[in-house]
Scaffold this motif. Structure first.
Motif, mmCIF file in Angstrom:
data_model
loop_
_atom_site.group_PDB
_atom_site.id
_atom_site.type_symbol
_atom_site.label_atom_id
_atom_site.label_comp_id
_atom_site.label_asym_id
_atom_site.label_seq_id
_atom_site.Cartn_x
_atom_site.Cartn_y
_atom_site.Cartn_z
ATOM 1 N N ILE A 28 -13.076 27.035 -1.625
ATOM 2 C CA ILE A 28 -12.159 27.112 -0.492
ATOM 3 C C ILE A 28 -12.898 26.642 0.756
ATOM 4 O O ILE A 28 -14.048 27.015 0.992
ATOM 5 C CB ILE A 28 -11.663 28.555 -0.271
ATOM 6 C CG1 ILE A 28 -10.919 29.054 -1.504
ATOM 7 C CG2 ILE A 28 -10.764 28.631 0.973
ATOM 8 C CD1 ILE A 28 -10.588 30.533 -1.469
ATOM 9 N N ILE A 29 -12.207 25.835 1.539
ATOM 10 C CA ILE A 29 -12.751 25.409 2.824
ATOM 11 C C ILE A 29 -11.627 25.511 3.850
ATOM 12 O O ILE A 29 -10.478 25.217 3.544
ATOM 13 C CB ILE A 29 -13.326 23.971 2.758
ATOM 14 C CG1 ILE A 29 -14.064 23.586 4.032
ATOM 15 C CG2 ILE A 29 -12.272 22.954 2.450
ATOM 16 C CD1 ILE A 29 -15.484 24.005 4.044
ATOM 17 N N VAL A 30 -11.945 25.987 5.034
ATOM 18 C CA VAL A 30 -10.971 26.058 6.120
ATOM 19 C C VAL A 30 -11.478 25.148 7.225
ATOM 20 O O VAL A 30 -12.626 25.271 7.660
ATOM 21 C CB VAL A 30 -10.799 27.508 6.632
ATOM 22 C CG1 VAL A 30 -9.830 27.549 7.816
ATOM 23 C CG2 VAL A 30 -10.321 28.407 5.508
ATOM 24 N N ARG A 31 -10.628 24.240 7.641
ATOM 25 C CA ARG A 31 -11.013 23.267 8.661
ATOM 26 C C ARG A 31 -10.018 23.285 9.804
ATOM 27 O O ARG A 31 -8.830 23.513 9.601
ATOM 28 C CB ARG A 31 -11.017 21.845 8.075
ATOM 29 C CG ARG A 31 -12.138 21.560 7.123
ATOM 30 C CD ARG A 31 -13.373 21.185 7.940
ATOM 31 N NE ARG A 31 -14.571 21.197 7.142
ATOM 32 C CZ ARG A 31 -15.068 20.165 6.478
ATOM 33 N NH1 ARG A 31 -14.437 19.041 6.470
ATOM 34 N NH2 ARG A 31 -16.193 20.276 5.816
ATOM 35 N N LEU A 57 -10.585 13.432 7.706
ATOM 36 C CA LEU A 57 -10.783 14.878 7.831
ATOM 37 C C LEU A 57 -10.372 15.586 6.547
ATOM 38 O O LEU A 57 -11.109 16.409 6.009
ATOM 39 C CB LEU A 57 -9.970 15.424 9.008
ATOM 40 C CG LEU A 57 -9.949 16.947 9.144
ATOM 41 C CD1 LEU A 57 -11.299 17.473 9.600
ATOM 42 C CD2 LEU A 57 -8.850 17.376 10.104
ATOM 43 N N TYR A 58 -9.191 15.261 6.039
ATOM 44 C CA TYR A 58 -8.701 15.944 4.840
ATOM 45 C C TYR A 58 -9.445 15.508 3.590
ATOM 46 O O TYR A 58 -9.631 16.306 2.677
ATOM 47 C CB TYR A 58 -7.189 15.780 4.705
ATOM 48 C CG TYR A 58 -6.462 16.591 5.749
ATOM 49 C CD1 TYR A 58 -6.596 17.973 5.789
ATOM 50 C CD2 TYR A 58 -5.668 15.983 6.716
ATOM 51 C CE1 TYR A 58 -5.956 18.734 6.758
ATOM 52 C CE2 TYR A 58 -5.024 16.735 7.687
ATOM 53 C CZ TYR A 58 -5.169 18.102 7.702
ATOM 54 O OH TYR A 58 -4.542 18.856 8.661
ATOM 55 N N GLN A 63 -13.306 17.135 -0.617
ATOM 56 C CA GLN A 63 -14.615 16.956 -1.239
ATOM 57 C C GLN A 63 -15.453 18.225 -1.132
ATOM 58 O O GLN A 63 -16.073 18.654 -2.110
ATOM 59 C CB GLN A 63 -15.355 15.777 -0.598
ATOM 60 C CG GLN A 63 -16.693 15.472 -1.223
ATOM 61 C CD GLN A 63 -16.562 15.016 -2.663
ATOM 62 O OE1 GLN A 63 -15.643 14.283 -3.017
ATOM 63 N NE2 GLN A 63 -17.475 15.443 -3.514
ATOM 64 N N ASP A 64 -15.456 18.846 0.040
ATOM 65 C CA ASP A 64 -16.217 20.091 0.229
ATOM 66 C C ASP A 64 -15.690 21.202 -0.673
ATOM 67 O O ASP A 64 -16.467 21.944 -1.279
ATOM 68 C CB ASP A 64 -16.167 20.544 1.688
ATOM 69 C CG ASP A 64 -16.971 19.655 2.627
ATOM 70 O OD1 ASP A 64 -17.769 18.831 2.128
ATOM 71 O OD2 ASP A 64 -16.786 19.783 3.846
ATOM 72 N N LEU A 99 -7.936 24.386 -1.020
ATOM 73 C CA LEU A 99 -8.413 25.102 -2.196
ATOM 74 C C LEU A 99 -8.508 24.119 -3.350
ATOM 75 O O LEU A 99 -7.592 23.341 -3.592
ATOM 76 C CB LEU A 99 -7.433 26.225 -2.550
ATOM 77 C CG LEU A 99 -7.598 26.923 -3.897
ATOM 78 C CD1 LEU A 99 -8.906 27.700 -3.946
ATOM 79 C CD2 LEU A 99 -6.418 27.846 -4.151
ATOM 80 N N CYS A 100 -9.623 24.140 -4.044
ATOM 81 C CA CYS A 100 -9.804 23.371 -5.272
ATOM 82 C C CYS A 100 -10.106 24.386 -6.367
ATOM 83 O O CYS A 100 -10.959 25.253 -6.179
ATOM 84 C CB CYS A 100 -10.957 22.386 -5.113
ATOM 85 S SG CYS A 100 -11.198 21.313 -6.541
ATOM 86 N N TYR A 101 -9.376 24.312 -7.483
ATOM 87 C CA TYR A 101 -9.585 25.305 -8.530
ATOM 88 C C TYR A 101 -9.358 24.693 -9.902
ATOM 89 O O TYR A 101 -8.710 23.659 -10.045
ATOM 90 C CB TYR A 101 -8.679 26.513 -8.327
ATOM 91 C CG TYR A 101 -7.205 26.193 -8.402
ATOM 92 C CD1 TYR A 101 -6.502 26.358 -9.584
ATOM 93 C CD2 TYR A 101 -6.522 25.716 -7.295
ATOM 94 C CE1 TYR A 101 -5.148 26.073 -9.666
ATOM 95 C CE2 TYR A 101 -5.172 25.417 -7.357
ATOM 96 C CZ TYR A 101 -4.495 25.593 -8.542
ATOM 97 O OH TYR A 101 -3.154 25.292 -8.609
#
Length: 111
Positions: A28-31, A57-58, A63-64, A99-101
């Protein structure tokens, strides 16, 4: 490190046998968008076309999030991911969660 050929959106890894599912791995990353990015994107909307500032940005956020998911899967002893997905939610104006899962698995080669 999980090899890129060991990541699939499908529920199988061609050429491999899934020995066991470990558990769901996630990253999970919050930007947030910076004021400079907002102003730059606003200028781009005047002329129309692709919003390259938001696109980059997205893409970095995805990637992160993916790298965090892979790190979690490796920490669980997995060597592959099946059923990988992305999800994004705007949690406040200008703040987005990505979120990447996927299911972390241990797989062995059929060859």
């Amino acid at each position: 490190m999980i090899e890129r050929n060991m990541i699939a959106t499908a529920y199988e890894l061609p050429g491999y046998r899934i020995e066991r599912s470990v558990e769901v791995a996630r990253g999970i990353i919050v930007r947030s968008r910076s004021i400079v990015g907002v102003l730059g994107a606003s200028l781009q909307t005047i002329f129309g076309g692709k919003l390259s500032l938001y696109t980059s940005l997205y893409e970095r956020a995805r990637q992160d999030a993916c790298e965090r998911m892979l790190a979690q899967a490796e920490g669980l002893g997995a060597n592959g991911i099946i059923g990988m997905r992305y999800d994004a939610t705007e949690i406040a104006r200008g703040i987005t969660e990505v979120l990447c899962y996927g299911t972390a698995v241990h797989a062995t080669s059929l060859h």
